[in-house]
Each structure stands twice: as structure tokens, then as C-alpha cells.
Design an enzyme around this catalytic site. Structure first.
Site, PDB file in Angstrom:
ATOM      1  N   LYS A  98      -8.301  -5.715   5.533  1.00 39.67           N
ATOM      2  CA  LYS A  98      -8.835  -4.463   6.053  1.00 39.67           C
ATOM      3  C   LYS A  98      -9.786  -3.867   5.031  1.00 39.67           C
ATOM      4  O   LYS A  98      -9.478  -3.819   3.835  1.00 39.67           O
ATOM      5  CB  LYS A  98      -7.721  -3.451   6.357  1.00 39.67           C
ATOM      6  CG  LYS A  98      -8.263  -2.081   6.781  1.00 39.67           C
ATOM      7  CD  LYS A  98      -7.200  -1.008   6.872  1.00 39.67           C
ATOM      8  CE  LYS A  98      -7.839   0.356   7.137  1.00 39.67           C
ATOM      9  NZ  LYS A  98      -6.842   1.443   7.221  1.00 39.67           N
TER      10      LYS A  98
ATOM     11  N   ARG B  68     -12.189  -0.349   4.941  1.00 39.24           N
ATOM     12  CA  ARG B  68     -12.722   0.839   5.611  1.00 39.24           C
ATOM     13  C   ARG B  68     -14.180   1.029   5.194  1.00 39.24           C
ATOM     14  O   ARG B  68     -14.490   1.095   4.017  1.00 39.24           O
ATOM     15  CB  ARG B  68     -11.905   2.076   5.227  1.00 39.24           C
ATOM     16  CG  ARG B  68     -12.164   3.290   6.127  1.00 39.24           C
ATOM     17  CD  ARG B  68     -11.524   4.532   5.540  1.00 39.24           C
ATOM     18  NE  ARG B  68     -10.103   4.389   5.284  1.00 39.24           N
ATOM     19  CZ  ARG B  68      -9.150   4.542   6.209  1.00 39.24           C
ATOM     20  NH1 ARG B  68      -9.484   4.825   7.461  1.00 39.24           N
ATOM     21  NH2 ARG B  68      -7.873   4.405   5.883  1.00 39.24           N
TER      22      ARG B  68
ATOM     23  N   LYS C  65       2.268 -10.908  -7.020  1.00 38.31           N
ATOM     24  CA  LYS C  65       1.585  -9.616  -6.918  1.00 38.31           C
ATOM     25  C   LYS C  65       1.446  -8.940  -8.285  1.00 38.31           C
ATOM     26  O   LYS C  65       0.379  -8.436  -8.629  1.00 38.31           O
ATOM     27  CB  LYS C  65       2.353  -8.702  -5.952  1.00 38.31           C
ATOM     28  CG  LYS C  65       2.404  -9.202  -4.518  1.00 38.31           C
ATOM     29  CD  LYS C  65       3.070  -8.206  -3.591  1.00 38.31           C
ATOM     30  CE  LYS C  65       4.546  -7.978  -3.899  1.00 38.31           C
ATOM     31  NZ  LYS C  65       5.365  -9.198  -3.723  1.00 38.31           N
ATOM     32  N   THR C  66       2.531  -8.925  -9.058  1.00 36.57           N
ATOM     33  CA  THR C  66       2.474  -8.275 -10.365  1.00 36.57           C
ATOM     34  C   THR C  66       1.521  -9.013 -11.297  1.00 36.57           C
ATOM     35  O   THR C  66       0.766  -8.386 -12.054  1.00 36.57           O
ATOM     36  CB  THR C  66       3.876  -8.203 -10.989  1.00 36.57           C
ATOM     37  OG1 THR C  66       4.739  -7.434 -10.132  1.00 36.57           O
ATOM     38  CG2 THR C  66       3.836  -7.550 -12.362  1.00 36.57           C
TER      39      THR C  66
ATOM     40  N   GLU D 134       9.496  -1.587 -11.385  1.00 40.35           N
ATOM     41  CA  GLU D 134      10.462  -2.661 -11.165  1.00 40.35           C
ATOM     42  C   GLU D 134      10.778  -3.429 -12.436  1.00 40.35           C
ATOM     43  O   GLU D 134      11.918  -3.814 -12.675  1.00 40.35           O
ATOM     44  CB  GLU D 134       9.924  -3.615 -10.094  1.00 40.35           C
ATOM     45  CG  GLU D 134      10.888  -4.707  -9.687  1.00 40.35           C
ATOM     46  CD  GLU D 134      10.377  -5.516  -8.509  1.00 40.35           C
ATOM     47  OE1 GLU D 134      11.211  -5.939  -7.682  1.00 40.35           O
ATOM     48  OE2 GLU D 134       9.159  -5.730  -8.416  1.00 40.35           O
TER      49      GLU D 134
ATOM     50  N   ARG E 205       5.412  -4.000   5.467  1.00 35.47           N
ATOM     51  CA  ARG E 205       6.675  -3.296   5.659  1.00 35.47           C
ATOM     52  C   ARG E 205       6.378  -1.841   6.011  1.00 35.47           C
ATOM     53  O   ARG E 205       5.601  -1.180   5.335  1.00 35.47           O
ATOM     54  CB  ARG E 205       7.533  -3.378   4.394  1.00 35.47           C
ATOM     55  CG  ARG E 205       8.879  -2.703   4.525  1.00 35.47           C
ATOM     56  CD  ARG E 205       9.789  -3.068   3.354  1.00 35.47           C
ATOM     57  NE  ARG E 205      10.221  -4.451   3.411  1.00 35.47           N
ATOM     58  CZ  ARG E 205      11.027  -5.019   2.503  1.00 35.47           C
ATOM     59  NH1 ARG E 205      11.461  -4.309   1.480  1.00 35.47           N
ATOM     60  NH2 ARG E 205      11.363  -6.286   2.623  1.00 35.47           N
ATOM     61  N   GLU E 206       7.017  -1.352   7.106  1.00 34.39           N
ATOM     62  CA  GLU E 206       6.689  -0.028   7.643  1.00 34.39           C
ATOM     63  C   GLU E 206       5.185   0.046   7.869  1.00 34.39           C
ATOM     64  O   GLU E 206       4.498   0.965   7.446  1.00 34.39           O
ATOM     65  CB  GLU E 206       7.144   1.087   6.690  1.00 34.39           C
ATOM     66  CG  GLU E 206       8.509   0.891   6.063  1.00 34.39           C
ATOM     67  CD  GLU E 206       9.640   0.845   7.067  1.00 34.39           C
ATOM     68  OE1 GLU E 206       9.418   1.113   8.254  1.00 34.39           O
ATOM     69  OE2 GLU E 206      10.768   0.500   6.653  1.00 34.39           O
TER      70      GLU E 206
END
Length: 268
Positions: free
Chosen positions: A221, A223, A11-12, A35, A176-177
Site C-alpha cells: 500500500k 498513499r 522484521k527486527t 520485545e 492483525r486487526e
């Protein structure tokens, strides 16, 4: 935009590649690395550009070619308009203040937060459930993007449920969440490298049935009127470097139907 993936997906590195692309178009990039220290991130970016294995640089005696490549890449990248912050425990308000005080020669084109789980939640969420705190952070990031008129790339972890699936490709439900992040994001992207899981299951040895450089960027996704799709890209782990890949009809195209995929359109 939320960029999500399990640890080790890159990702980084992907955020760094995107930041460079934006900066090369004459826009300024603000990169909040919550991080990784700025020096370590910069070393990784330079080695990636020079196509030099950073681990080899740290353990072996650098050759003249390696040093020359590092100097050339450092000079080239230093001309790009990018500002790094590596302060830990920053809130969205802290980062907003830094951005409003930013004096850059080029207009701001991209803001990167690496990563969502390390952003300090707003004070009013103290004592709330973690999912509500994460939701408040993602909503604040969305408001910041609207206020500044700039794209905010928010890196996010996935929950461990994806590890229990036979097919390790992430779904929106694996955020996550997930409920709050999914609802607030205008776009959600997933990074996936099958070789990572094959190597994990088989130990550090090679699995010749899987291309070790093959990677997917899934736009899960969108929008509005954008299209959900899966794009084939390449990841060279030696240099933590992403590159585009030639179109492969077996690995690129419209995302398959799935109840965990969210159609475009405004939320109610």
C-alpha cells in the site's frame, strides 16, 4: 510506515538495517525495542555487521578473527547516532515524551516501534475490542509522525490466516486487526521468505529447490503517487542480515492485481 510479517521473517533485522542506513546518512534514529532487550539487539546488530554467527559467538570459543571483527564493527557502529529504549509497556504518549526530550547531535530521521502489539493502548480505549485498541495506537503513531515531521516505522504481526493459504505471501487482509492498521498506514510493507515455509514443512533439512537467502519486500500500500511493487532482497540467516539483490525479472516488479491490494490515494 507499517512493516509486517509472520514470526521468523526478519522484521527486527530489517528495521535494524534500515536504521543503520538512515544513521549513515547523518540522521538520528530512535529505536523502541519493546520485545528485545537493548543488549541483545545490539549484539545482533554488531554480529550482523561483522558477518559473525551470533549463535556461534554464544556457544563456541571466539577466534582472534571473530574478536577482531566484533571490535571493528562495534567501533564503526558506535559512531552512528542511534538511541535505543527497551522499556516494556510503553504507550505512544510515553514514547512521544521520550522523543521530545531527546537531545541528539543530528536531526531525527527515523523512529522505530518494535512492535505494534506491545504498545500500551491509550486509556480511553480500555474495555474496547482489540482491533479498536490497535487502531488507536496506529492512529496515535501517525499523529506523532506528523507532529515531529519524521518517518515512523511500525512493526506489526500478521494473523494466522496466511498460514492457511497455499501461497504464503501476505495480503493486506492478513494484517492483525487489519482494518484499522490498513486504514491508518500511509504505506504497508510485507517481508516474505519462501525458504522459511519450505524448511518448516520439510523439517530442518534443506530444500534445494528454493534459494535459502531469497527474500521479498512487498510494498502493498502506498498513499499518494507511489507505486506498489515487490523487490527482491537477500537474507542471510546466519548473520540475521539483509542485503540488496541484483534485479531478477522473475522476482521483482509491479505488484499483481488483487482485490486485497489497496490502490494509492487519499482515504475518504
Amino acid at each position: 510506515v507499517v512493516l509486517a510479517g509472520r514470526p521468523g521473517m526478519g522484521k527486527t533485522a530489517f528495521a535494524g538495517a534500515l536504521s543503520r542506513a538512515v544513521a549513515e546518512q547523518g540522521r538520528h534514529v530512535a529505536f523502541f525495542s519493546l520485545e528485545m532487550p537493548t543488549l541483545e539487539l545490539w549484539e545482533r546488530v554488531v554480529c550482523s555487521d561483522a558477518r559473525i554467527d551470533s549463535r556461534e559467538m554464544a556457544t563456541a570459543t571466539p577466534t582472534a578473527a571473530m574478536v577482531g571483527g566484533i571490535l571493528e564493527s562495534t567501533a564503526r557502529l558506535s559512531r552512528l547516532s542511534v538511541t535505543f529504549w527497551d522499556d516494556s509497556g510503553l504507550s505512544v504518549d510515553d514514547m512521544r515524551a521520550a522523543l521530545l526530550g531527546l537531545q541528539a547531535p543530528e536531526p531525527l530521521g527515523l523512529v522505530v516501534f518494535d512492535h505494534l502489539g506491545l504498545v500500551r493502548p491509550p486509556p480511553h480505549t480500555r474495555g474496547m475490542r482489540p482491533d479498536l485498541q490497535i487502531g488507536a495506537v496506529s492512529l496515535a503513531c501517525k499523529a506523532l509522525a506528523k507532529e515531529l515531521g519524521v518517518t515512523v516505522l511500525l512493526l506489526s504481526q500478521l494473523n494466522r490466516e496466511v498460514e492457511k493459504m497455499p501461497d504464503k505471501r501476505p495480503l493486506l487482509s492478513h494484517l492483525r486487526e487489519s482494518g484499522e492498521i490498513e486504514q491508518n498506514a500511509d504505506q504497508v510493507w510485507f517481508l516474505f521468505r519462501e525458504h522459511y515455509y519450505r524448511r518448516t514443512r520439510k523439517g530442518r533439512g534443506a530444500d534445494e529447490s528454493v534459494d535459502p537467502m531469497a527474500a521479498d519486500l512487498t510494498i502493498a500500500k502506498v498513499r499518494g503517487r507511489g507505486q506498489r511493487k515487490r523487490v527482491a532482497i537477500r537474507f542471510d540467516e546466519r548473520y540475521t542480515r539483509f542485503d540488496s539483490a541484483e534485479t531478477d525479472p522473475r522476482r521483482e516488479g509491479t505488484a499483481p492485481p488483487d482485490t486485497n491490494w489497496q490502490d494509492g490515494g487519499m482515504d475518504e
